[in-house]
Design a protein around this motif. Structure first.
Motif, PDB file in Angstrom:
ATOM      1  N   PRO A  25     -19.042   6.340   6.989  1.00 31.70           N
ATOM      2  CA  PRO A  25     -18.794   5.843   8.352  1.00 31.70           C
ATOM      3  C   PRO A  25     -17.323   5.434   8.543  1.00 31.70           C
ATOM      4  N   MET A  26     -16.693   5.955   9.592  1.00 30.08           N
ATOM      5  CA  MET A  26     -15.283   5.672   9.850  1.00 30.08           C
ATOM      6  C   MET A  26     -15.006   4.180   9.981  1.00 30.08           C
ATOM      7  N   GLU A  27     -15.965   3.437  10.571  1.00 32.97           N
ATOM      8  CA  GLU A  27     -15.687   2.010  10.794  1.00 32.97           C
ATOM      9  C   GLU A  27     -15.566   1.238   9.481  1.00 32.97           C
ATOM     10  N   THR A  28     -15.963   1.848   8.363  1.00 30.20           N
ATOM     11  CA  THR A  28     -15.809   1.143   7.087  1.00 30.20           C
ATOM     12  C   THR A  28     -14.539   1.549   6.339  1.00 30.20           C
ATOM     13  N   VAL A  29     -13.925   2.675   6.723  1.00 32.69           N
ATOM     14  CA  VAL A  29     -12.761   3.147   5.949  1.00 32.69           C
ATOM     15  C   VAL A  29     -11.511   3.433   6.783  1.00 32.69           C
ATOM     16  N   TRP A  30     -11.514   3.115   8.084  1.00 28.77           N
ATOM     17  CA  TRP A  30     -10.371   3.475   8.935  1.00 28.77           C
ATOM     18  C   TRP A  30      -9.065   2.898   8.410  1.00 28.77           C
ATOM     19  N   TRP A  31      -9.128   1.674   7.912  1.00 24.09           N
ATOM     20  CA  TRP A  31      -7.918   1.006   7.411  1.00 24.09           C
ATOM     21  C   TRP A  31      -7.434   1.647   6.119  1.00 24.09           C
ATOM     22  N   TYR A  32      -8.384   2.125   5.331  1.00 23.35           N
ATOM     23  CA  TYR A  32      -8.050   2.809   4.076  1.00 23.35           C
ATOM     24  C   TYR A  32      -7.353   4.128   4.383  1.00 23.35           C
ATOM     25  N   LEU A  33      -7.846   4.824   5.400  1.00 23.85           N
ATOM     26  CA  LEU A  33      -7.240   6.100   5.790  1.00 23.85           C
ATOM     27  C   LEU A  33      -5.856   5.884   6.406  1.00 23.85           C
ATOM     28  N   ASP A  34      -5.662   4.727   7.032  1.00 19.47           N
ATOM     29  CA  ASP A  34      -4.346   4.401   7.617  1.00 19.47           C
ATOM     30  C   ASP A  34      -3.231   4.485   6.575  1.00 19.47           C
ATOM     31  N   LEU A  35      -3.565   4.117   5.325  1.00 21.55           N
ATOM     32  CA  LEU A  35      -2.550   4.158   4.264  1.00 21.55           C
ATOM     33  C   LEU A  35      -1.967   5.562   4.129  1.00 21.55           C
ATOM     34  N   ARG A  36      -2.808   6.551   4.416  1.00 21.43           N
ATOM     35  CA  ARG A  36      -2.388   7.955   4.308  1.00 21.43           C
ATOM     36  C   ARG A  36      -1.636   8.428   5.540  1.00 21.43           C
ATOM     37  N   LYS A  37      -1.621   7.577   6.575  1.00 22.72           N
ATOM     38  CA  LYS A  37      -0.919   7.929   7.810  1.00 22.72           C
ATOM     39  C   LYS A  37       0.464   7.306   7.856  1.00 22.72           C
ATOM     40  N   PHE A  38       0.582   6.111   7.289  1.00 29.65           N
ATOM     41  CA  PHE A  38       1.827   5.349   7.409  1.00 29.65           C
ATOM     42  C   PHE A  38       2.476   5.167   6.042  1.00 29.65           C
ATOM     43  N   GLY A  39       3.429   6.019   5.740  1.00 25.13           N
ATOM     44  CA  GLY A  39       4.167   5.865   4.474  1.00 25.13           C
ATOM     45  C   GLY A  39       3.305   6.098   3.256  1.00 25.13           C
ATOM     46  N   SER A  40       2.494   7.106   3.299  1.00 24.98           N
ATOM     47  CA  SER A  40       1.635   7.410   2.147  1.00 24.98           C
ATOM     48  C   SER A  40       2.483   7.664   0.898  1.00 24.98           C
ATOM     49  N   ALA A  41       1.920   7.380  -0.253  1.00 23.87           N
ATOM     50  CA  ALA A  41       2.663   7.555  -1.505  1.00 23.87           C
ATOM     51  C   ALA A  41       1.689   7.985  -2.590  1.00 23.87           C
ATOM     52  N   PRO A  42       2.151   8.800  -3.534  1.00 23.62           N
ATOM     53  CA  PRO A  42       1.295   9.075  -4.685  1.00 23.62           C
ATOM     54  C   PRO A  42       0.996   7.756  -5.394  1.00 23.62           C
ATOM     55  N   HIS A  43      -0.242   7.563  -5.786  1.00 27.48           N
ATOM     56  CA  HIS A  43      -0.565   6.332  -6.509  1.00 27.48           C
ATOM     57  C   HIS A  43      -1.841   6.512  -7.324  1.00 27.48           C
ATOM     58  N   SER A  44      -2.026   5.610  -8.279  1.00 28.50           N
ATOM     59  CA  SER A  44      -3.146   5.718  -9.215  1.00 28.50           C
ATOM     60  C   SER A  44      -3.607   4.336  -9.636  1.00 28.50           C
ATOM     61  N   GLY A  45      -4.775   4.295 -10.228  1.00 25.10           N
ATOM     62  CA  GLY A  45      -5.284   3.024 -10.741  1.00 25.10           C
ATOM     63  C   GLY A  45      -6.528   3.254 -11.568  1.00 25.10           C
ATOM     64  N   PHE A  46      -7.013   2.159 -12.157  1.00 30.10           N
ATOM     65  CA  PHE A  46      -8.253   2.259 -12.944  1.00 30.10           C
ATOM     66  C   PHE A  46      -8.946   0.917 -12.993  1.00 30.10           C
ATOM     67  N   GLY A  47     -10.161   0.940 -13.486  1.00 29.97           N
ATOM     68  CA  GLY A  47     -10.926  -0.293 -13.658  1.00 29.97           C
ATOM     69  C   GLY A  47     -11.375  -0.423 -15.098  1.00 29.97           C
ATOM     70  N   LEU A  48     -11.099  -1.572 -15.700  1.00 32.53           N
ATOM     71  CA  LEU A  48     -11.591  -1.871 -17.054  1.00 32.53           C
ATOM     72  C   LEU A  48     -12.742  -2.861 -16.919  1.00 32.53           C
ATOM     73  N   GLY A  49     -13.898  -2.491 -17.443  1.00 31.21           N
ATOM     74  CA  GLY A  49     -15.037  -3.412 -17.442  1.00 31.21           C
ATOM     75  C   GLY A  49     -14.780  -4.497 -18.476  1.00 31.21           C
ATOM     76  N   PHE A  50     -14.616  -5.742 -18.005  1.00 27.01           N
ATOM     77  CA  PHE A  50     -14.197  -6.814 -18.921  1.00 27.01           C
ATOM     78  C   PHE A  50     -15.245  -7.058 -20.012  1.00 27.01           C
ATOM     79  N   GLU A  51     -16.515  -7.064 -19.626  1.00 23.96           N
ATOM     80  CA  GLU A  51     -17.557  -7.333 -20.633  1.00 23.96           C
ATOM     81  C   GLU A  51     -17.627  -6.214 -21.668  1.00 23.96           C
ATOM     82  N   ARG A  52     -17.373  -4.973 -21.235  1.00 25.47           N
ATOM     83  CA  ARG A  52     -17.395  -3.877 -22.224  1.00 25.47           C
ATOM     84  C   ARG A  52     -16.221  -4.031 -23.193  1.00 25.47           C
TER      85      ARG A  52
END
Ligand code: 4AD
Ligand code: MG
Length: 477
Positions: free
Chosen positions: A424-451
């Motif tokens: 649903p657009m109403e849940t991600v419109w702001w996320y998509l905005d990042l790709r409209k205004f000064g988008s940049a290559p970027h990366s990340g990850f998640g480490l499960g702390f308990e694992r």
């Protein structure tokens, strides 16, 4: 009430100085020797009560589990096993503990039993050790990122979006479940709900983390995340803590480099700063291993495993290469896998991940470039049109410890995925905005702390590395 911690006392030269310690009785022998622990270290302080120096009525109340304040003189210990002892002059009972009723007897209890008394298990050697190491690892996480100039950001716990698109979320609502407001179409009317919309507990801080990286450059989150998956395994919790770095101007390669450096740093930190606790756990693990049949024992001890991670590069290979290895592996041919590996495109199960790590490469593995169909919508689409720039770090005994990716920074590409998956657009419109205004290559990850804590402590069940585990059918305490 100023006292000195046992950890400090044990490092102090004994000159007969007067000290007061407070802690819990582990054992009381011969009406004379109290073994006291205050949680500051795995080691106990021995207090010696001289004959007739303390009233009989007080002596009777020195029982396993009782809380005491002991004042005395610190002396070199004549006995083996400790360098110093406290020769008591006064003993004060701060809290009695009925020896008949106290569930923790001075003997080995099963982890299953201790889980049922999670409010008391921190007073055992094993859990004291686990929680001290958990603290050290949290501290090391902040130190690692702070030294690198990353900013610690706080993303919301309550959100209206589903970051992973997996749908296994806990709803947050103040609606009266016995009398739900309905729309004219007969659906539940979330406009009447507290936030005027449908909300849930976050499954990941990533999406909000990305917005902060697109301005601060390099950030990380470290917070609780929630998943309503019905997974009753030794590696899943419904409430777990995750560390999620997100970096502008990183490609997948940079992302894998950071993940590897990060875990190596944490293991090294544990080796250098948690020696006593690791020695205890190492011994504990060796005893457990000895009870297993020969072919199920792991080749390395706990400390050896940690050193192995700090000293060896992780094996990197693509999903496609891993499928070839798995397809031709002995357990696959002998139909030993519960889920046989036949076609490119199938999701890897924990048994496959563990085969690659424990049997085939015998070291941590980073798998990358997974099929788009089995990964999340935000991952960067590769030129081949069927894979995405995802990566998972796989660890012995654990399986997946880190999941991450380069993010899709191209507006048209991500928009296409959002539409294909009916997000649903109403849940991600702001996320998509990042790709409209000064988008940049970027990366990340998640480490499960308990694992991570499972790996560092060698505890086989994830329910034993968090104070109060949440899992299907259980929210005690
Ligand atoms: O692979 P996951 O689902 O990835 C994400 O949530 C991404 N948003 C991360 C990112 O790119 N910023 O989860 C990441 C890690 C897993 O590798 C695993 O270690 C842990 O979180 N994890 C769990 N730990 C305990 N219990 C669960 N139910 C877990 N689910 C994931
Ligand atoms: Mg994952």
């Amino acid at each position: 009430m100023k006292t000195i911690k046992i950890k400090q006392i044990l490092q102090t030269a004994p000159t007969g100085q007067t000290l007061t310690v407070m802690g819990w009785v582990r054992t009381f022998r011969n009406n004379q020797f109290v073994s006291l622990n205050d949680g500051s270290t795995i080691h106990n302080l021995q207090a010696v009560i001289a004959l007739n120096s303390v009233e009989e009525s007080i002596l009777k109340r020195i029982t396993t589990g009782a809380c005491l304040a002991i004042t005395g003189n610190l002396q070199p210990s004549p006995a083996k096993g400790q360098a110093v002892e406290l020769v008591a002059t006064t003993v004060e009972i701060l809290g009695d503990s009925d020896a008949e009723k106290f569930p923790l007897q001075p003997k080995k209890h099963s982890l299953e039993f201790l889980r049922e008394i999670a409010h008391l298990r921190v007073r055992t050697n094993t859990f004291g050790t686990v929680f001290r190491i958990r603290h050290a690892m949290a501290f090391a996480v902040h130190q690692f990122f702070n030294q690198k100039g990353f900013f610690y950001v706080h993303t919301p716990i309550i959100t209206g979006s589903d970051a992973e698109g997996a749908g296994d979320m806990f709803r947050v609502t103040t609606l009266d479940i016995h009398n739900l407001p309905k729309t004219p179409e007969g659906e539940i009317d979330f406009k009447e709900d507290f936030f005027g919309r449908s909300t849930n507990l976050t499954v990941s801080g990533q999406l909000e983390g990305e917005t902060l990286a697109m301005g601060l450059g390099e950030i990380y989150t470290f917070g609780p995340t929630f998943r309503a998956e019905n997974s009753n395994t030794t590696r899943h919790l419904a409430e777990f803590w995750m560390i999620e770095p997100e970096m502008a101007f990183y490609d997948l390669q940079d992302n894998m480099d950071l993940a590897e450096e990060f875990i190596q740093y944490l293991c090294k930190y544990a080796l250098e700063n948690c020696q006593d606790d690791l020695d205890f756990l190492d011994k504990r693990a060796k005893e457990e291993e000895a009870a297993k049949p020969q072919d199920q024992r792991s080749e390395l001890g706990l400390i050896e495993r940690l050193k192995f991670v700090t000293e060896n590069q992780f094996q990197r290979l693509s999903y496609t290469e891993s499928i070839d290895i798995l397809k031709n592996s002995t357990p696959n041919k002998k139909k030993k896998f519960q889920y046989p590996v036949e076609n490119w495109g199938t999701d890897l199960q924990s048994e496959h991940e563990r085969f690659l790590v424990e049997k085939h490469f015998k070291k941590p593995v980073i798998l990358y470039n997974y099929p788009a169909a089995i990964k999340s919508f935000y991952m960067r689409q590769n030129e081949d049109g069927k894979t995405v720039a995802a990566m998972d770090v796989l660890f012995p005994g654990i399986g997946e410890i880190i999941g991450g990716s380069q993010r899709e920074e191209r507006y048209d590409n991500i928009m296409k995925r959002v539409q294909e998956l009916n997000i649903p657009m109403e849940t991600v419109w702001w996320y998509l905005d990042l790709r409209k205004f000064g988008s940049a290559p970027h990366s990340g990850f998640g480490l499960g702390f308990e694992r991570l804590i499972q790996f560092v402590t060698g505890m086989t069940n994830i329910r034993d590395v968090i104070a109060y585990p949440r899992f299907p059918g259980n929210a005690e305490f």
